[in-house]
Scaffold this motif. Structure first.
Motif, PDB file in Angstrom:
ATOM      1  N   SER A   1       1.892   8.726   6.917  1.00 22.16           N
ATOM      2  CA  SER A   1       3.111   9.637   6.593  1.00 22.16           C
ATOM      3  C   SER A   1       3.700  10.382   7.593  1.00 22.16           C
TER       4      SER A   1
ATOM      5  N   ASP B   1      -0.725   7.138   3.274  1.00 25.34           N
ATOM      6  CA  ASP B   1      -1.673   8.505   3.227  1.00 25.34           C
ATOM      7  C   ASP B   1      -0.918   9.390   4.156  1.00 25.34           C
ATOM      8  N   GLU B   2      -1.664  10.677   4.446  1.00 25.22           N
ATOM      9  CA  GLU B   2      -1.522  11.889   5.080  1.00 25.22           C
ATOM     10  C   GLU B   2      -1.070  11.454   6.434  1.00 25.22           C
TER      11      GLU B   2
ATOM     12  N   VAL C   1       0.743  -1.142  -0.064  1.00 29.11           N
ATOM     13  CA  VAL C   1       0.227   0.046  -0.032  1.00 29.11           C
ATOM     14  C   VAL C   1       0.893   1.353  -0.038  1.00 29.11           C
ATOM     15  N   ALA C   2       0.344   2.287  -0.239  1.00 31.08           N
ATOM     16  CA  ALA C   2       1.016   3.740  -0.217  1.00 31.08           C
ATOM     17  C   ALA C   2       0.715   4.461   1.005  1.00 31.08           C
TER      18      ALA C   2
ATOM     19  N   LEU D   1       4.667  11.283   1.628  1.00 28.46           N
ATOM     20  CA  LEU D   1       3.516  10.698   1.317  1.00 28.46           C
ATOM     21  C   LEU D   1       3.681   9.928   0.427  1.00 28.46           C
ATOM     22  N   HIS D   2       2.619   8.989   0.468  1.00 27.66           N
ATOM     23  CA  HIS D   2       2.558   7.868  -0.778  1.00 27.66           C
ATOM     24  C   HIS D   2       4.041   6.841  -0.614  1.00 27.66           C
ATOM     25  N   SER D   3       4.666   6.918   0.215  1.00 26.10           N
ATOM     26  CA  SER D   3       5.845   5.924   0.466  1.00 26.10           C
ATOM     27  C   SER D   3       5.295   4.549   0.625  1.00 26.10           C
ATOM     28  N   PRO D   4       6.033   3.460   0.002  1.00 28.80           N
ATOM     29  CA  PRO D   4       5.517   2.158  -0.192  1.00 28.80           C
ATOM     30  C   PRO D   4       5.467   1.484   1.345  1.00 28.80           C
TER      31      PRO D   4
END
Length: 246
Positions: free
Chosen positions: A201, A197-198, A194-195, A208-211
């Motif tokens: 993170s 979210d705010e 997943v990535a 933001l959107h880090s794996p």
């Protein structure tokens, strides 16, 4: 063997499986507590009016499932999450270099709410049943690595507080066992990428959107009763998910 009124099992089961069911029922009833020795194979064979070999096969299966632990020359004991070898049995995130790390937790949120939708279904609860919801950060040697989201039914865990979770510092399962006499014996997990979210993170201190590795887990106590839903969002740049298959 003639089952008593309290202990019944289908007649088509192999005899050792019937003994396994009876032993499990005794564990559910609290006859033997985590860390305690159970009676010897000879005593159990006399109790159930079967051979020691039948009892041994039933105990072998419970030991393979980490419900019982055999100790050479000492006997057979009820497994406990307080033992060094298994207290973090369900925590599979491991440093890539294999180094042991200091594990700590930091409470983010703690509240009482109502079970709805998928959570109610996975915990086998009626919609609207009171549940405890907690979020915490797990740090490995000071670095936030996992955002843990936990939901448990409020009834069996009456009296649980954010302070108790914080003080346990790591193993929730050890606390469940020690404070509430509920031992988790198995878990089902679903993993996916997943990535962040705010919120995630910000809490994990990553872009933001880090794996991330998402680990959704339902843990069960004796009798295959679901007692905890958990979602762990894990950073894996320096760690990996470790599992042993047999």
């Amino acid at each position: 063997m003639t089952p008593t009124k309290q202990h019944t099992s289908p007649s088509f089961r192999p005899l050792y499986e019937q003994i396994k069911v009876l032993l499990t029922q005794s564990l559910i009833a609290g006859e033997w507590h985590p860390g305690e020795a159970i009676p010897s194979e000879h005593e159990l064979a006399a109790r159930f009016k079967v051979s020691q070999g039948t009892v041994r096969k039933a105990i072998d299966e419970l030991a393979a499932e980490n419900i019982l632990i055999r100790r050479q020359g000492k006997g057979t004991f009820v497994a406990t999450h307080n033992e060094e070898g298994i207290k973090l049995r369900f925590l599979r995130l491991t440093a890539a270099d294999g180094q042991k790390e200091l594990l700590e937790n930091q409470m983010v949120d703690f509240s009482k709410t109502k079970a709805q939708g998928d959570i109610a279904r996975m915990l086998d609860l009626k919609a609207g049943t009171s549940v405890i919801e907690a979020k915490r950060l797990l740090t490995f040697s000071g670095r936030p690595m996992i955002l843990d989201h936990i939901i448990i039914p409020a009834g069996p865990f009456k009296g649980i507080t954010a302070t108790k979770i914080q003080e346990k510092n790591g193993s929730m399962y050890s606390m469940y066992e020690t404070e509430f006499k509920i031992r988790m014996i198995r878990a089902e997990e679903r993993l996916k990428a997943v990535a962040a979210d705010e919120e995630v993170s910000r809490l994990l201190g990553i872009p933001l959107h880090s794996p991330l590795l998402s680990i959704e887990r339902v843990s069960y106590t004796y009798g295959d009763v679901p007692m905890e839903w958990r979602l762990g969002l894990c950073i894996t740049d320096t760690h990996h998910y470790m599992n042993e298959l047999e």
